[in-house]
Design an enzyme around this catalytic site. Structure first.
Site, PDB file in Angstrom:
ATOM      1  N   ARG A 162       0.815  -1.228   0.000  1.00 40.41           N
ATOM      2  CA  ARG A 162       0.000   0.000   0.000  1.00 40.41           C
ATOM      3  C   ARG A 162       0.847   1.276   0.000  1.00 40.41           C
ATOM      4  O   ARG A 162       0.380   2.341   0.386  1.00 40.41           O
ATOM      5  CB  ARG A 162      -0.993   0.020   1.172  1.00 40.41           C
ATOM      6  CG  ARG A 162      -2.022  -1.095   1.105  1.00 40.41           C
ATOM      7  CD  ARG A 162      -3.145  -0.874   2.098  1.00 40.41           C
ATOM      8  NE  ARG A 162      -4.189  -1.875   1.947  1.00 40.41           N
ATOM      9  CZ  ARG A 162      -4.237  -3.004   2.626  1.00 40.41           C
ATOM     10  NH1 ARG A 162      -3.293  -3.282   3.520  1.00 40.41           N
ATOM     11  NH2 ARG A 162      -5.206  -3.860   2.436  1.00 40.41           N
ATOM     12  N   LYS A 217       3.450  11.404 -10.699  1.00 43.01           N
ATOM     13  CA  LYS A 217       2.562  10.651 -11.592  1.00 43.01           C
ATOM     14  C   LYS A 217       3.247   9.339 -11.938  1.00 43.01           C
ATOM     15  O   LYS A 217       4.358   9.333 -12.466  1.00 43.01           O
ATOM     16  CB  LYS A 217       2.284  11.439 -12.872  1.00 43.01           C
ATOM     17  CG  LYS A 217       1.102  12.369 -12.793  1.00 43.01           C
ATOM     18  CD  LYS A 217       0.778  12.872 -14.191  1.00 43.01           C
ATOM     19  CE  LYS A 217      -0.437  13.767 -14.181  1.00 43.01           C
ATOM     20  NZ  LYS A 217      -0.760  14.231 -15.542  1.00 43.01           N
ATOM     21  N   GLU A 262       9.756  18.388 -24.187  1.00 39.70           N
ATOM     22  CA  GLU A 262       9.189  18.795 -22.892  1.00 39.70           C
ATOM     23  C   GLU A 262       9.758  20.151 -22.452  1.00 39.70           C
ATOM     24  O   GLU A 262       9.051  20.962 -21.841  1.00 39.70           O
ATOM     25  CB  GLU A 262       9.467  17.735 -21.826  1.00 39.70           C
ATOM     26  CG  GLU A 262       8.802  16.383 -22.088  1.00 39.70           C
ATOM     27  CD  GLU A 262       7.303  16.363 -21.815  1.00 39.70           C
ATOM     28  OE1 GLU A 262       6.738  17.393 -21.408  1.00 39.70           O
ATOM     29  OE2 GLU A 262       6.686  15.298 -22.025  1.00 39.70           O
ATOM     30  N   LYS A 284       8.068  22.813 -13.322  1.00 37.17           N
ATOM     31  CA  LYS A 284       7.279  21.640 -12.918  1.00 37.17           C
ATOM     32  C   LYS A 284       6.998  21.680 -11.413  1.00 37.17           C
ATOM     33  O   LYS A 284       5.877  21.409 -10.969  1.00 37.17           O
ATOM     34  CB  LYS A 284       8.037  20.357 -13.278  1.00 37.17           C
ATOM     35  CG  LYS A 284       7.296  19.057 -12.919  1.00 37.17           C
ATOM     36  CD  LYS A 284       6.438  18.545 -14.051  1.00 37.17           C
ATOM     37  CE  LYS A 284       5.632  17.322 -13.683  1.00 37.17           C
ATOM     38  NZ  LYS A 284       5.957  16.139 -14.444  1.00 37.17           N
ATOM     39  N   GLU A 326      -3.722  17.359 -10.045  1.00 39.65           N
ATOM     40  CA  GLU A 326      -4.352  17.791 -11.296  1.00 39.65           C
ATOM     41  C   GLU A 326      -5.814  18.156 -11.125  1.00 39.65           C
ATOM     42  O   GLU A 326      -6.675  17.767 -11.907  1.00 39.65           O
ATOM     43  CB  GLU A 326      -4.178  16.709 -12.381  1.00 39.65           C
ATOM     44  CG  GLU A 326      -4.142  17.291 -13.787  1.00 39.65           C
ATOM     45  CD  GLU A 326      -3.731  16.282 -14.830  1.00 39.65           C
ATOM     46  OE1 GLU A 326      -4.556  15.987 -15.697  1.00 39.65           O
ATOM     47  OE2 GLU A 326      -2.586  15.806 -14.783  1.00 39.65           O
ATOM     48  N   ARG A 329      -2.526  22.031 -12.854  1.00 37.78           N
ATOM     49  CA  ARG A 329      -1.570  21.031 -13.340  1.00 37.78           C
ATOM     50  C   ARG A 329      -1.914  20.510 -14.730  1.00 37.78           C
ATOM     51  O   ARG A 329      -1.047  19.996 -15.442  1.00 37.78           O
ATOM     52  CB  ARG A 329      -1.466  19.866 -12.340  1.00 37.78           C
ATOM     53  CG  ARG A 329      -0.356  18.890 -12.699  1.00 37.78           C
ATOM     54  CD  ARG A 329      -0.029  17.921 -11.580  1.00 37.78           C
ATOM     55  NE  ARG A 329       0.970  16.955 -12.040  1.00 37.78           N
ATOM     56  CZ  ARG A 329       1.607  16.114 -11.241  1.00 37.78           C
ATOM     57  NH1 ARG A 329       1.366  16.117  -9.942  1.00 37.78           N
ATOM     58  NH2 ARG A 329       2.493  15.276 -11.734  1.00 37.78           N
ATOM     59  N   ASN A 374      -0.050  19.128 -19.613  1.00 34.80           N
ATOM     60  CA  ASN A 374      -0.415  18.198 -20.678  1.00 34.80           C
ATOM     61  C   ASN A 374      -0.405  18.855 -22.056  1.00 34.80           C
ATOM     62  O   ASN A 374      -0.889  18.278 -23.025  1.00 34.80           O
ATOM     63  CB  ASN A 374      -1.802  17.604 -20.400  1.00 34.80           C
ATOM     64  CG  ASN A 374      -1.806  16.758 -19.154  1.00 34.80           C
ATOM     65  OD1 ASN A 374      -0.998  15.862 -19.000  1.00 34.80           O
ATOM     66  ND2 ASN A 374      -2.710  17.078 -18.232  1.00 34.80           N
ATOM     67  N   HIS A 429       0.133  16.879 -25.166  1.00 37.02           N
ATOM     68  CA  HIS A 429       0.105  15.465 -24.798  1.00 37.02           C
ATOM     69  C   HIS A 429      -1.180  14.746 -25.216  1.00 37.02           C
ATOM     70  O   HIS A 429      -1.154  13.539 -25.421  1.00 37.02           O
ATOM     71  CB  HIS A 429       0.291  15.307 -23.284  1.00 37.02           C
ATOM     72  CG  HIS A 429       1.695  15.537 -22.836  1.00 37.02           C
ATOM     73  ND1 HIS A 429       2.371  16.722 -23.069  1.00 37.02           N
ATOM     74  CD2 HIS A 429       2.567  14.735 -22.162  1.00 37.02           C
ATOM     75  CE1 HIS A 429       3.591  16.625 -22.545  1.00 37.02           C
ATOM     76  NE2 HIS A 429       3.734  15.439 -22.007  1.00 37.02           N
ATOM     77  N   HIS A 439      -0.408  11.561 -27.077  1.00 34.50           N
ATOM     78  CA  HIS A 439      -0.668  10.216 -26.538  1.00 34.50           C
ATOM     79  C   HIS A 439      -1.461   9.366 -27.526  1.00 34.50           C
ATOM     80  O   HIS A 439      -1.223   8.163 -27.655  1.00 34.50           O
ATOM     81  CB  HIS A 439      -1.436  10.306 -25.214  1.00 34.50           C
ATOM     82  CG  HIS A 439      -0.587  10.686 -24.051  1.00 34.50           C
ATOM     83  ND1 HIS A 439      -1.120  11.051 -22.827  1.00 34.50           N
ATOM     84  CD2 HIS A 439       0.759  10.768 -23.900  1.00 34.50           C
ATOM     85  CE1 HIS A 439      -0.135  11.334 -21.993  1.00 34.50           C
ATOM     86  NE2 HIS A 439       1.005  11.177 -22.621  1.00 34.50           N
ATOM     87  N   HIS A 498       7.918   9.274 -27.089  1.00 33.75           N
ATOM     88  CA  HIS A 498       7.030  10.201 -26.379  1.00 33.75           C
ATOM     89  C   HIS A 498       7.291  11.653 -26.769  1.00 33.75           C
ATOM     90  O   HIS A 498       6.359  12.415 -27.055  1.00 33.75           O
ATOM     91  CB  HIS A 498       7.184  10.015 -24.868  1.00 33.75           C
ATOM     92  CG  HIS A 498       6.327  10.940 -24.063  1.00 33.75           C
ATOM     93  ND1 HIS A 498       4.950  10.891 -24.071  1.00 33.75           N
ATOM     94  CD2 HIS A 498       6.649  11.973 -23.232  1.00 33.75           C
ATOM     95  CE1 HIS A 498       4.464  11.842 -23.282  1.00 33.75           C
ATOM     96  NE2 HIS A 498       5.473  12.503 -22.766  1.00 33.75           N
TER      97      HIS A 498
END
Length: 363
Positions: free
Chosen positions: A122, A144, A186, A230, A240, A244, A248, A251, A255, A268
């Protein structure tokens, strides 16, 4: 030059430490955090060959008991099967709640190690030691974590912040040129969404497509300003809820392109570059952005040796359908990050499919 950037969060703040040769200080840095003695170092065969010995030596000299797990390189291996292997080795080595997984590698290793750490017992400690430019400026920071589903990227994951991000710029010397360029996507993103000064510094550089043409002081500026951007955004919006989402930029379409090409044709960073070109044009078509600004962005993308057109054979209707599977869809509407000026963006779900289709057809 050493830089320390703080990611300030309500529950667990941490440092991004940027310094040449800092890989040799990994054990010392982790010992100062009072972590448990058991460490699982996760990497891929290439990275382990380059840097594994140094990382393990540093950890053992600081009193840690080190086991390692080697996973295959590449986005297509970012799956639950790879996570299962990680869990098996964690069990074999009796990792405890005070134990730490250390991600030594690029974004794929970082995302998988973070996800395994988030879910083992956990949640145990994770330390990120990124070895690619893309991971250094982006994926290693912010917590993330996740793996891909056959129908979409990063659909399975969790937020799990690292205890430390350790960045050694010297390791970039072994990075393949294509991977360096991927990281520049990026960096350019941060210039567009947050930091007009960084954008201007990138524009002033003659070449951005290979490390050897980028002066050490510019590399340092790229790392510190990108990481600071960042950290600023994550500190304001850890999970997010709002701000935040601007990270993206490029992205959403990126993606979809990655997923539809089976994570083999474009990497990427290349996909993000294509996505930035697309949404830049969408912003122009919607009257939000000046045409000359999108031309400046695209010129910078080209200077970094990144693509500005869709790969041959990609089905535009399939891209539009894939957008509906994006994690950021809300009430069936796709959210897009659109620039309004260099350094400023807005988030909207009011982009019609016909506009997206028209822009993609022109690419």
């Amino acid at each position: 030059m050493t830089s320390v950037i703080n990611v300030n969060l309500p529950e667990q703040s941490y440092e991004i430490a940027i310094a040449p040769s800092s890989l040799d200080q990994l054990g010392q840095q982790m010992a100062s955090l009072k972590l448990g003695k058991k460490v699982l170092l996760v990497s891929n065969p290439t990275i382990l060959k380059h840097f594994g010995e140094r990382a393990i030596a540093s950890l053992t000299s600081a009193g840690f008991e080190v086991a390692n797990c080697t996973l295959p390189p590449g986005e297509r291996y970012k799956t639950l099967n790879s996570i299962q292997k990680l869990y098996d080795i964690a069990l074999e080595n009796r990792l405890e709640r005070s134990s730490t997984m250390v991600a030594l590698g690029g974004g794929v290793i970082g995302d998988m190690t973070g996800f395994a750490a988030a879910t083992w017992l956990r949640g145990i400690n994770v330390v990120q030691v990124p070895t690619t430019l893309l991971a250094m400026v982006d994926s290693a920071i912010g917590g993330k974590t996740g793996v891909n589903h056959p129908h979409g990227k990063n659909l399975i994951g969790a937020f799990h912040q690292p205890r430390l991000v350790l960045i050694d710029p010297d390791v970039l010397k072994t990075l393949p040129m294509r991977e360096f360029r991927a990281g520049m996507a990026e960096v350019i993103k941060y210039g567009v969404i947050w930091d007009a000064e960084l954008f201007a510094q990138l524009e002033a550089s003659k070449r951005l497509d290979q490390l050897r043409y980028v002066k050490p002081d510019l590399i340092n500026l790229i790392l510190t300003r990108s990481c600071q951007a960042k950290a600023d955004v994550v500190s304001k919006d850890e999970k997010e809820g709002g701000l935040r989402a601007i990270l993206n930029y490029g992205h959403t379409i990126g993606h979809a392109v990655e997923s539809l090409t089976g994570y083999r044709l474009v990497n990427h960073g290349e996909a993000v570059a294509i996505g930035m070109v697309a949404v830049g044009q969408i912003a122009v078509d919607l009257g939000l952005w000046q045409k000359e600004d999108t031309e400046r962005q695209n010129a910078l993308i080209q200077k970094a040796g990144l693509p500005t057109q869709l790969p041959d054979g990609v089905d535009i209707e399939a891209i539009i359908q894939a957008l509906q599977l994006d994690k950021k869809v809300k009430a069936g509407k796709v959210r897009f990050v659109l620039p309004t000026e260099i350094g400023v963006v807005t988030v909207t779900d009011e982009v019609r499919s016909d506009i997206i289709r028209q822009v993609l057809q022109a690419m």
